[in-house]
Scaffold this motif. Structure first.
Motif, short mmCIF file in Angstrom:
data_model
loop_
_atom_site.label_atom_id
_atom_site.label_comp_id
_atom_site.label_asym_id
_atom_site.label_seq_id
_atom_site.Cartn_x
_atom_site.Cartn_y
_atom_site.Cartn_z
N GLU A 109 1.77 -1.06 10.25
CA GLU A 109 2.70 -1.35 8.09
C GLU A 109 1.97 -2.15 7.30
O GLU A 109 1.20 -1.78 6.39
N LEU A 110 1.79 -3.82 8.41
CA LEU A 110 1.35 -4.85 7.09
C LEU A 110 -0.24 -4.27 6.34
O LEU A 110 -0.71 -4.18 5.59
N TRP A 112 -1.74 -0.79 6.12
CA TRP A 112 -1.38 0.26 5.09
C TRP A 112 -0.91 0.29 3.76
O TRP A 112 -1.47 -0.15 3.07
N GLY A 113 -0.80 -1.64 3.34
CA GLY A 113 0.20 -1.93 2.64
C GLY A 113 -1.15 -2.84 1.63
O GLY A 113 -0.96 -2.42 0.93
N ILE A 114 -1.62 -3.23 2.68
CA ILE A 114 -2.24 -3.62 1.80
C ILE A 114 -3.98 -2.80 1.56
O ILE A 114 -4.48 -3.32 0.50
N ALA A 115 -3.66 -1.51 2.20
CA ALA A 115 -4.59 -0.51 1.86
C ALA A 115 -3.85 -0.62 -0.05
O ALA A 115 -5.13 0.18 0.00
N THR A 116 -2.83 -0.45 0.22
CA THR A 116 -2.41 0.73 -0.50
C THR A 116 -2.43 0.16 -2.25
O THR A 116 -2.85 0.57 -3.30
N ALA A 117 -3.13 -1.27 -2.02
CA ALA A 117 -2.78 -2.42 -2.79
C ALA A 117 -4.19 -2.43 -4.40
O ALA A 117 -4.66 -2.10 -5.18
N THR A 118 -5.17 -1.35 -3.27
CA THR A 118 -6.17 -1.30 -3.52
C THR A 118 -7.21 -0.42 -4.66
O THR A 118 -7.69 -0.04 -5.28
N PHE A 119 -5.81 0.84 -4.05
CA PHE A 119 -5.62 2.32 -5.37
C PHE A 119 -5.84 1.59 -7.23
O PHE A 119 -6.74 2.26 -7.47
N ALA A 120 -5.31 -0.18 -6.55
CA ALA A 120 -5.21 0.09 -8.30
C ALA A 120 -6.17 -0.72 -9.57
O ALA A 120 -6.84 -0.99 -9.92
N PRO A 208 5.68 -2.96 1.92
CA PRO A 208 5.29 -2.68 3.10
C PRO A 208 5.26 -4.45 3.82
O PRO A 208 5.25 -4.81 4.68
N ILE A 209 3.93 -4.60 2.88
CA ILE A 209 2.92 -5.99 2.89
C ILE A 209 4.44 -7.47 3.64
O ILE A 209 4.76 -8.02 4.47
#
Length: 509
Positions: A109-110, A112-120, A208-209
């Protein structure tokens, strides 16, 4: 006892009518609900946000900013599903044998949270493809992992409501995503040079982070391999959990072995697993079309050719659909727990799915009927959760087989979703798909046929178990009678019982 005293006894877990065994069970369930279900519910919300936020972003400016005028939205789903399906079998295997779930699930979960931030920071569709693969890869641990844990701790009269809470949290995440995107677009669009849809990914990543750390203590592990860091789980709770699973004859994870694989492939029940797999696959495919509700809304025009709905409304209207799913989920799963049976409620979902997907397949109907049909199609989305609860009965004999079916079913579904939408639900055909709703209706029809086969199996297996139990009781009674006769034959002859018995010899030092 008065109703007030019963309520007070349930709240404080001191109902005087309870036996000590029941009180221990209630204490265990309360602790699981407070510590584990909080993690499970919040993880479900976060998972849905990070899995489907691209849909909200797409109708909130992402399409225009990244020049997405082909089937890129379908490919976003495809790459996510590829990562998801690669991870699931590895995750289930690792959780059963190598890595404790209380370590594995929150760590994923940690990440995929980090990966989600890179969408910005994305500027091209190819960058989105790569990040969607990574997010899907780590999210592949969550849903099957939580389902396996729920079936390892809760009994048939309890699991349905907890699965409902977990899945209801998914729909709450969907509702939250709509409200969140609408608010971010209204208040942060253009702030610090970032579009509103980019801000959504930033906020989605923080959640999630921040929450992943709780999973290391909130996940209980398995009853036969409990989490040492779960301070709230006492030894007596673990012992109670093991006895509960033994009482309902539900096997706990032992790890994969050749014996388990042989049982899965060659056991007398081996035809049930592929039948249940195909049944779940068809039912799951029947619900796919509900994801494209906002694409139909976006296509609607006023008489002057202007768009009927603003970006804010495109994010808010589907919230009602998610609300219907929540009510359906909690109601049907609670009823299945109350009556400890799933198949009548599954049949209800199948019939609704077949009826209203057929209505949408006709398409030449008033917009009001389409609106109603899209909303009503939110009811059978509970199908998958009822099916998972049903697995607890159909596959009670093996924890490994249950976990395999959960994993294999989800992998198969996401494999289909990686390719089927490109030909069945292409974004370029929205909102009137040539195949889409016809395909959905045919899936529901096929699922109904397999459903009756599984009901037949469940009923016959129950009859077989009942007959075996009666036979065992008769055999035990016969053995008791033989032992009684033996004791009668070895009795002291008549008259000898009156003779004095010699006093025992006591040796003294």
């Amino acid at each position: 006892m008065s109703l007030l005293r019963r309520i007070r006894g349930w709240i404080f877990l001191n109902d005087p009518t309870w036996s000590e065994e029941k009180r221990r069970e209630q204490v265990l369930v309360r602790r699981l609900d407070v510590f584990f279900m909080i993690y499970a519910a919040f993880s479900s919300i976060v998972k849905w946000l990070d899995q489907n936020n691209v849909q909200n972003a797409y109708v909130s400016g992402m399409q225009e900013d990244l020049h997405l005028y082909g089937n890129e939205l379908n490919y976003f789903t495809t790459y996510f599903n590829i990562g998801y399906t690669i991870m699931i079998p590895f995750s289930v295997y690792l959780m059963n044998d190598w890595i404790r779930p209380n370590i594995w699930l929150p760590t994923a979960e940690l990440l995929w949270g980090i990966a989600t931030a890179t969408f910005a920071a994305v500027h091209t569709a190819k960058q989105v493809y790569g990040i969607r693969f990574v997010v899907g890869f780590f999210e592949g641990t969550a849903w099957p992992g939580i389902m396996v844990l729920l079936l390892s701790w809760y009994t048939p009269s309890e699991a349905g409501k907890r699965i409902a809470i977990y899945e209801a949290s998914t729909y709450i995440g969907s509702m939250w995503a709509g409200f969140l995107q609408a608010a971010l677009y209204r208040n942060l669009n253009g702030a610090h040079g970032l579009s509103g849809w980019r801000w959504m990914f930033v906020v989605n990543a923080i959640i999630p982070i921040a929450f992943a750390g709780y999973g290391y203590i909130g996940i209980p592990g398995y009853p036969n391999r409990p989490n040492r860091w779960a301070f709230w789980l006492r030894d007596v709770d673990v012992e109670t959990a093991q006895l509960r699973m033994k009482r309902i004859k539900r096997s706990l994870p032992k790890g994969w072995s050749w014996k388990a694989v042989k049982s899965l492939v060659t056991g007398p029940h081996n035809w049930v697993s592929p039948l249940a797999w195909a049944f779940g696959l068809l039912g799951g495919q029947g619900t796919v079309g509900t994801r494209y509700f906002n694409l139909w809304l976006k296509s609607l025009k006023n008489a002057d050719g202007s768009k009927r709905y603003s970006v804010e409304k495109l994010n808010l209207i589907p919230v009602a659909s998610a609300g219907i799913s929540v009510v359906s989920l909690l109601t049907l799963m609670s009823l299945s727990d109350r009556f400890q049976v799933q198949w009548p409620f599954i049949l209800f979902c199948l019939l609704i799915g077949l009826t209203f997907s057929s209505v949408l397949a006709v398409w030449e109907i008033p917009d009001s009927v389409r609106f109603a049909s899209y909303f009503i199609m939110s009811i059978p989305t509970v199908f998958a959760d009822l099916q998972i609860a049903w697995y607890g009965t159909l596959l009670a004999h093996s924890a490994e087989e249950r976990s395999f079916m959960v994993a294999f079913g989800v992998v198969s579904m996401y494999c289909l979703n990686a390719g089927v939408p490109l030909s069945v639900w292409p974004a370029t055909e929205a909102p009137h798909w040539r195949i889409g709703w016809k395909y959905s209706a045919s899936c529901w029809a096929g699922a109904i046929v397999l459903f009756f086969c599984l009901v037949w199996y469940e009923r016959n297996s129950k009859l077989l178990r009942a007959r075996n139990a009666i036979a065992q009781d008769d055999e035990a009674s016969a053995n008791d009678q033989i032992e009684s006769d033996d004791r009668f034959d070895s009795k002291t002859p008549v008259g000898e019982e009156d003779q004095p018995v010699p006093a025992p010899v006591v040796l003294r030092e």
